[in-house]
Design a protein around this motif. Structure first.
Motif, PDB file in Angstrom:
ATOM      1  N   SER A  67      -4.117  -5.451  -5.080  1.00 56.21           N
ATOM      2  CA  SER A  67      -4.129  -4.399  -6.019  1.00 56.21           C
ATOM      3  C   SER A  67      -5.276  -3.348  -5.809  1.00 56.21           C
ATOM      4  O   SER A  67      -5.129  -2.374  -6.041  1.00 56.21           O
ATOM      5  N   ILE A  70      -4.774   0.263  -4.676  1.00 56.42           N
ATOM      6  CA  ILE A  70      -4.417   1.416  -5.552  1.00 56.42           C
ATOM      7  C   ILE A  70      -5.671   2.336  -5.818  1.00 56.42           C
ATOM      8  O   ILE A  70      -5.443   3.311  -5.689  1.00 56.42           O
ATOM      9  N   GLY A  93       2.329   1.000  -7.559  1.00 56.65           N
ATOM     10  CA  GLY A  93       1.417  -0.002  -7.624  1.00 56.65           C
ATOM     11  C   GLY A  93       1.722  -0.999  -8.400  1.00 56.65           C
ATOM     12  O   GLY A  93       1.550  -2.179  -8.676  1.00 56.65           O
ATOM     13  N   PHE A 151      -5.807   1.431 -11.005  1.00 57.26           N
ATOM     14  CA  PHE A 151      -5.486   2.944 -11.374  1.00 57.26           C
ATOM     15  C   PHE A 151      -6.697   3.386 -11.924  1.00 57.26           C
ATOM     16  O   PHE A 151      -7.123   4.589 -11.668  1.00 57.26           O
ATOM     17  N   ILE A 239       1.225   1.789   0.084  1.00 59.54           N
ATOM     18  CA  ILE A 239       0.397   0.920  -0.523  1.00 59.54           C
ATOM     19  C   ILE A 239       0.466  -0.591  -0.087  1.00 59.54           C
ATOM     20  O   ILE A 239      -0.497  -1.266   0.102  1.00 59.54           O
TER      21      ILE A 239
END
Length: 458
Positions: A67, A70, A93, A151, A239
């Motif tokens: 993750s 992102i 993502g 994010f 990604i």
């Protein structure tokens, strides 16, 4: 460059990092409270929770590491003021994190038989099995939450995840207290109660994070037009190309510490419980470096988007310096308090457990002396990794982490732990060796890349 140029950046670095630190610290402190609560049940229960969490943490490291891809991409496009690309990264993502969460849950759930092949104490394995069933499920909401968190971090909105984690941790502590010991009308469930608390708190964390982000007027533009049908292979590949190596970097480190748990279990129940105590305390101080690593990733990603490479180098080095100073303070505290801190994790009033608990404390106090030194190396390697992710450089750092932890670190742990009188302390000396090699070569990699970028710009 003068020292004052770096210290000037400390205030902004701390302002960006402290919500991340507080959120991670809250999560870690809850884990420590879990260990204290479970530790009151006995060394076997504490060792079982340690063994169960070791399997879950390996999977979680993959999810969290993936993750992190992102954040630097969002930070870069945010600096470029490109709303469409930021939204695209967020949607893709989140989709990838959801798929990965399901996969990781299934992997851990069906990997329980591996415990029987690791020469772990039978009593510990029996207790750990049902615990894993519950905690493995919590991976699903946890990894999806990471999609939202990374994010928001990429937009420099680091406080939202902090609120989500802190509130969920309060929920976790309350549920643990009620279900571990059977308070009021609730059944006494032992370590299963702790696992249920983890599941419920992580589901809440995800729901809260979605709610608080979608209610923000400035962020609503990023929540429009989400559809699985809109997923584009190009963005999914971008990604994944960054996330997969990042997940492997975190996997190699967490797997090293998991190997230490298994080696400690092979040595004996007391060593495994002591390992968990020392690891809990070291993890708490490590969260400060983790918060600075996120700040490093965001700020380097922003400067990459702005193409200001001299400022990028200044910002990164200021974060590295700040991390070293903080970890030196914690190292000093560990040295001064190594004989006292382990007492908080065990019930020293129960005469039936007194003999084994005294042995656990003796081992844990020795491990804290090693932890005092290795957390400095650990702090350096994690903030430099954050900066490299901000540069979107992940392939060579992945190779560096693999060699450092598994070609250097683990063999040292294996030899000193199983074939010398150092035992658990020897295992941790191996951790120190691996982390130190990683810190050195990751910094050399970052220094090479930034000098190259500055030279090209000139």
């Amino acid at each position: 460059m003068k020292l004052s140029a770096y210290t000037k950046e400390f205030e902004y670095n701390i302002r960006l990092a402290w919500p991340v630190i507080l959120g991670m610290l809250g999560h870690t402190i809850t884990g420590i409270i879990d260990n204290i609560m479970v530790g009151k049940l006995g060394a076997a229960e504490l060792a079982a929770a340690s063994l169960g969490n070791s399997m879950v943490f390996i999977a979680m490291s993959v999810g969290i590491g993936f993750s992190t891809a992102i954040t630097p991409i969002v930070a870069q496009h945010d600096a470029e003021k490109n709303v469409a690309k930021v939204r695209s990264v967020f949607h893709h993502g989140l989709f990838l994190c959801s798929v990965l969460g399901i996969f990781l849950f299934g992997t851990v759930f069906f990997s329980k038989p591996l415990m029987a092949l690791m020469s772990q104490p039978e009593e510990v394995v029996v207790l750990a099995g049902p615990y894993i069933d519950w905690v493995a499920f919590s991976l699903l909401p946890m990894v999806i939450f990471q999609g939202y968190k990374q994010f928001a971090d990429g937009l420099s909105l680091t406080k939202y995840a902090m609120y989500a984690v802190i509130i969920s941790n309060v929920i976790n502590i309350v549920i643990n207290y009620l279900l571990i010991y059977g308070i009021w009308i609730f059944p006494e469930m032992g370590i299963i109660g702790a696992a249920i608390g983890t599941v419920v708190s992580r589901i809440f964390m995800l729901v809260y994070m979605h709610y608080i982000l979608v209610k923000n007027e400035q962020l609503k533009i990023y929540f429009t037009n989400f559809s699985i049908g809109n997923m584009k292979k190009k963005m999914l590949r971008r990604i994944t190309a960054l996330g997969l190596p990042s997940s492997m970097q975190m996997f190699f480190e967490v797997a090293l510490f998991t190997g230490a748990i298994w080696l400690s279990g092979y040595i004996g129940k007391s060593s495994q419980a002591a390992n968990q105590i020392a690891l809990s305390l070291a993890s708490m101080t490590f969260m400060f470096a983790m918060g600075l690593s996120v700040a490093s990733m965001i700020r380097v990603g922003n400067q990459k988007g702005l193409k200001d490479y001299n400022k990028l180098l200044l910002v990164a080095r200021s974060i590295f310096l700040l991390a070293v100073l903080i970890e030196i303070v914690f190292a000093t505290l560990f040295i001064l308090l190594h004989d006292y801190l382990p007492h908080f994790f065990l019930n020293m009033t129960d005469t039936t457990l007194l003999a084994e608990n005294i042995e656990v404390i003796k081992i844990a106090s020795q491990l804290l002396l090693v932890a005092a030194v290795f957390q400095i190396s650990d702090g350096i390697q994690v903030v430099v990794l954050g900066a490299l992710r901000g540069l979107q450089d992940v392939k060579i750092p992945t190779f560096i982490t693999f060699v450092s932890y598994w070609v250097v670190g683990f063999p040292v742990s294996l030899y000193l732990g199983l074939y010398t009188d150092l035992k658990a302390t020897g295992v941790w000396i191996g951790l120190l060796a691996g982390l130190t090699v990683a810190a050195l070569f990751l910094y050399l990699r970052f220094n090479y890349l930034t000098k190259k970028l500055i030279h090209q710009e000139a």
